[in-house]
Design an enzyme around this catalytic site. Structure first.
Site, PDB file in Angstrom:
ATOM      1  CB  SER A   1      -1.084  -0.530   1.176  1.00 29.07           C
ATOM      2  OG  SER A   1      -1.538   0.751   1.220  1.00 29.07           O
TER       3      SER A   1
ATOM      4  CG  HIS B   1       7.447  -1.751   7.236  1.00 25.76           C
ATOM      5  ND1 HIS B   1       7.837  -3.737   7.242  1.00 25.76           N
ATOM      6  CD2 HIS B   1       6.145  -1.950   6.377  1.00 25.76           C
ATOM      7  CE1 HIS B   1       6.153  -3.543   6.941  1.00 25.76           C
ATOM      8  NE2 HIS B   1       5.178  -2.854   6.548  1.00 25.76           N
TER       9      HIS B   1
ATOM     10  CB  SER C   1       4.641  -1.866  12.385  1.00 24.25           C
ATOM     11  OG  SER C   1       4.151  -0.975  13.299  1.00 24.25           O
ATOM     12  CE  LYS C   2       3.787   0.725   5.226  1.00 26.30           C
ATOM     13  NZ  LYS C   2       2.639   1.014   3.985  1.00 26.30           N
ATOM     14  NE  ARG C   3      -0.828   3.311  11.597  1.00 28.27           N
ATOM     15  CZ  ARG C   3      -0.928   2.463  10.733  1.00 28.27           C
ATOM     16  NH1 ARG C   3      -0.466   0.915  10.388  1.00 28.27           N
ATOM     17  NH2 ARG C   3      -2.449   3.588   9.011  1.00 28.27           N
TER      18      ARG C   3
END
Length: 466
Positions: free
Chosen positions: A13, A19, A246-248
């Protein structure tokens, strides 16, 4: 196992950078396709219009290219396929495998609140689901409907996961999920199925956070009469804190590792071993990975990110790299520091001299930078090594180096003569030379290091005031 031609995909997405977890999944998908002589497809799942950006798309493609995971087809963008999703959804409605639901967001909130109050699992209660003998509510005016999957009410969903083995989930555990929003944009689970069907995807490698999505997706495959791909849900990668990357949380973009001085061969090697093995092999080439990656020996347990192990792998590949290739990478690192060294004939020789001491090209640039800009010796190093006792020898060495031929043998002879003249030992003189000229105490042999400097730089630094 499917007997269809092997076709795998990666479908990130574009709501942020690529990542490490997605990069590893892309690597497994690519390697499996290459092993079987199949095709690898890149799909961009950009239906989250509010958060998707072209910058993210560009970064994803650049990361894939850097890793050498070039796709055979794509990128394919979901937002360019809206008419296809809508057509499939309408056909499902006509076939009775999907239906329109006119619940407002407020009604759904009330539904969930009532279920929580009763201690029930929150789920859609099927009020707009058509059933024999059931009278549906009147269609409200001014309400745009969603389309929901008419999920089988009984039975089980079972698949044989390539990583986890047989998995079974009861249809009673899943409800009639929305497949098409009111604005005509498909939801993730529906678009994925239509895409995988249209692209003839045979094997789906993805993170095991998608296990819970798979029953819905299998039921959608069945609803549209599509063959099922083989699913392979790989475990997550844990960071140093034991939490999921993760991205976060804690993840770093693939391009950040490129900028930090890692080689794509090393990243590919390291990522492959995070959840897969071939005997005890730790270091292997891209060709060996393709030869060995047959879908077996994928770990069922989460992998632990180990920065020290990555540095060890990267150091190996730096040592194996050609000096000219390293020179180009180091020139880029120096350019980021405002130093223009590209084209300097010394650069490849400098890389050859220092690469055995480095685990990244950033570290290699740290060594090489002393040849293209001034250094600042540390006060403690100066106090410890540039002593009054060695001062006269340093001055004599500077004088000799002004006139000798500028090569390793002549420099070594000048050093030897200076030692004899002043009756000092190499362990006294060499550290002082290194501190003044290189800004550090430890280097390779002093004659080899000095030879690659410009003569005037060496003599000036040897006489710098301290």
């Amino acid at each position: 196992m499917s007997r269809a031609p092997v076709r795998t995909r990666i479908a990130p997405s574009p709501t942020g950078f690529l990542h490490l977890g997605t990069a590893r999944t892309a690597l497994y998908s690519w390697a499996y396709a290459r092993h079987h002589g199949g095709k690898f497809i890149l799909r961009i799942e950009d239906t989250d219009v509010a958060r998707s950006t072209q910058e993210s798309v560009d970064q994803i493609i650049a990361s894939m290219h850097w890793l050498g995971l070039d796709a055979d087809e794509g990128p394919v963008f979901q937002m360019q396929r809206l008419q296809r999703y809508r057509a499939v959804a309408e056909r499902m409605v006509a076939d009775g495998t999907a239906y329109r639901c006119y619940c407002t967001p407020e009604e759904l909130d009330q539904m969930r609140e009532a279920q929580r109050a009763r201690g029930e699992k929150t789920r859609y209660d099927g009020r707009w689901r058509p059933e024999p003998g059931k009278t549906l509510p009147p269609v409200p005016e001014g309400i745009a409907p969603v389309i929901r999957l008419r999920n089988p009410p009984h039975g089980e969903v079972t698949w044989n996961d390539l990583v986890k083995g047989p998995i079974t989930i009861s249809n009673r555990e899943i409800d009639d999920l929305i497949i098409m929003r009111t604005d005509g944009v498909p939801t993730y689970n529906f678009a994925v199925v239509v895409d995988d069907f249209d692209m003839r995807i045979s094997h789906v490698f993805r993170g095991d956070e998608h296990v819970n999505n798979t029953p819905w997706q299998i039921n959608i495959f069945n609803a549209i009469g599509a063959p099922l791909p083989v699913f392979a849900h790989v475990p997550i990668i844990l960071g140093d804190d034991g939490q999921k990357l993760s991205k976060r949380r804690g993840a770093v973009s693939v391009t950040a590792y490129e900028e930090a001085g890692y080689l794509p061969e090393a990243m590919l090697n390291y990522l492959a071993r995070l959840g897969w093995s071939h005997g005890d092999e730790e270091l292997f080439s891209r060709a060996q990975l393709v030869e060995w990656f047959d879908g077996e020996h994928l770990s069922k347990s989460p992998a632990q990110w180990d920065a020290a192990k990555l540095n060890w792998v990267n150091a190996h590949y730096i040592k194996q790299s050609g000096d000219d290739a390293l020179a180009g990478l180091v020139a880029t690192q120096l350019q980021r520091r405002g130093i223009e060294a590209r084209g300097d004939e010394r650069l490849a020789r400098l890389c050859a001299l220092f690469k055995d001491r480095c685990s990244t090209t950033v570290e290699l640039a740290d060594w090489v930078s002393m040849y293209f800009g001034d250094v600042a010796p540390g006060a403690d190093d100066v106090a410890a090594h540039v002593t009054p006792a060695v001062g006269p020898a340093l001055a004599s060495l500077a004088d000799r180096l002004r006139t000798v031929e500028w090569n390793k043998a002549a420099i070594a002879a000048a050093v030897k003569e200076t030692l004899a003249e002043h009756k000092v030992k190499m362990p006294q003189l060499a550290p002082a030379v290194r501190v003044l000229v290189c800004g550090r105490v430890q280097t390779p042999s002093i004659d080899t290091v000095l030879e690659l400097f410009e003569r005037d730089v060496v003599t000036a630094r040897l006489q710098r005031p301290v």
